[in-house]
Design an enzyme around this catalytic site. Structure first.
Site: not given
Ligand code: AMP
Length: 291
Positions: A38, A43, A45, A157, A192, A194
């Site tokens: 999103m 770090e 991502h 996560k 971590k 967003s």
């Molecule tokens: P999001 O943008 O929050 O939808 O996350 C996109 C992808 O990044 C998802 O697969 C999350 O699980 C992964 N992600 C987000 N934060 C972390 C993190 N701290 N460590 C590992 N993967 C993450």
């Protein structure tokens, strides 16, 4: 991996363009990895992107704040966005394409087809966010159809999301590999996210109660504690001691089916969701019996 990686970097906003480019790569025999996000990349991502760049010839990062996975009272409008910085990070990390469609590109006004799931999406976040995983499954299916990747990368996560996607891929015979990647944390332990940008200085300190609870629970599991109740009690105790924290859930489930399970006799996921002020944060650990 194929040679000749003098890659152009493409920012694509249309479904047609993303599909055509990914198809052209596949036609050349190149392996395509997809990292759905999103945006507002950090770090965590980047660890997914790095892994995809290592394991595939071309990496597509989708940046899309998916409206249909947000509930009516959730933070769709205020969700942080910075496409320019995201593209710079992706380019630097060696991704070949950022796919950043507008909501109207992904959803026709009379959009009416959804991918939904029972069981795996019912517990944990499924309880407090009843339409969330329907939105996630629908958008991830669409991304899989558009890019047709060989592999797609998801973070532990969002462990329930990873389990839900694995189940969807199995149930619907989708032809790709799902790769799970470990949680990336700040130096002080905070996972971590967003959403961490929403936190005030005081809330940021209070948010450490999540990683403290997770670390304590994990240490008990690794120390041989087999009673999930005892582990959850310690985790709840740590979170309850933090005045700014309001627990949404602290639960232990089977890692593959996300069914509540309080014995460490199979792979389990211990997960927490906690409001720190108005910000809802999640964290977890996965425990698997030694072979
Ligand atoms: P999001 O943008 O929050 O939808 O996350 C996109 C992808 O990044 C998802 O697969 C999350 O699980 C992964 N992600 C987000 N934060 C972390 C993190 N701290 N460590 C590992 N993967 C993450």
């Amino acid at each position: 991996m194929k040679e000749g990686k003098t890659k152009a970097f493409i920012i694509e906003e249309t479904v047609k363009g993303a599909r055509a480019q990914a198809a052209a790569w596949r036609k050349e025999g190149l392996r395509v990895g997809l990292v759905p996000t999103m945006g507002y990349l950090h770090e965590g991502h980047k660890s997914l992107i790095d892994r995809s760049v290592r394991e595939n010839d071309r990496t597509v990062v989708s940046v899309f704040v998916n409206p249909i996975q947000f509930g009516p009272a959730e933070d769709l409008e205020s969700y942080p966005r910075d496409l320019e910085a995201d593209c710079a990070l992706c380019r630097e990390a060696g991704a070949a394409m950022v796919f950043a469609p507008k909501a109207s590109e992904m959803y026709a006004e009379d959009f009416s087809t959804y991918v939904d799931m029972q069981d795996v999406s019912a517990e944990l976040c499924g309880k407090s966010r009843p339409t969330h995983f329907k939105g996630v499954c629908t958008v991830v299916s669409k991304l899989f159809h558009i890019v047709a990747p060989d592999r797609a990368y998801f973070g532990e996560k969002d462990a329930q999301q990873l389990a839900v996607i694995r189940r969807m891929v199995r149930d619907l015979n989708m032809d790709l590999e799902i790769v799970g990647c470990p949680i990336v944390r700040e130096a002080d332990g905070l996972a971590k996210s967003s959403r961490n940008t929403y936190l005030s200085e005081e809330e940021r300190k209070a948010a450490l109660s999540l990683s403290r609870a997770v670390a304590a629970g994990k240490a008990m599991a690794e120390g041989g504690e087999q009673d999930g109740e005892k582990i959850l009690e310690v985790m709840r105790g740590i979170l309850s001691a933090e005045p700014l924290a309001r627990i949404d859930y602290v639960e232990m489930v089977k890692w593959d089916s996300i069914a509540v399970h309080h014995r460490l006799d199979c792979p389990v996921l211990a997960a927490v969701a906690v409001f720190i002020g108005k910000t809802r944060l999640i964290d977890n650990f996965i425990w698997e019996p030694a072979l």
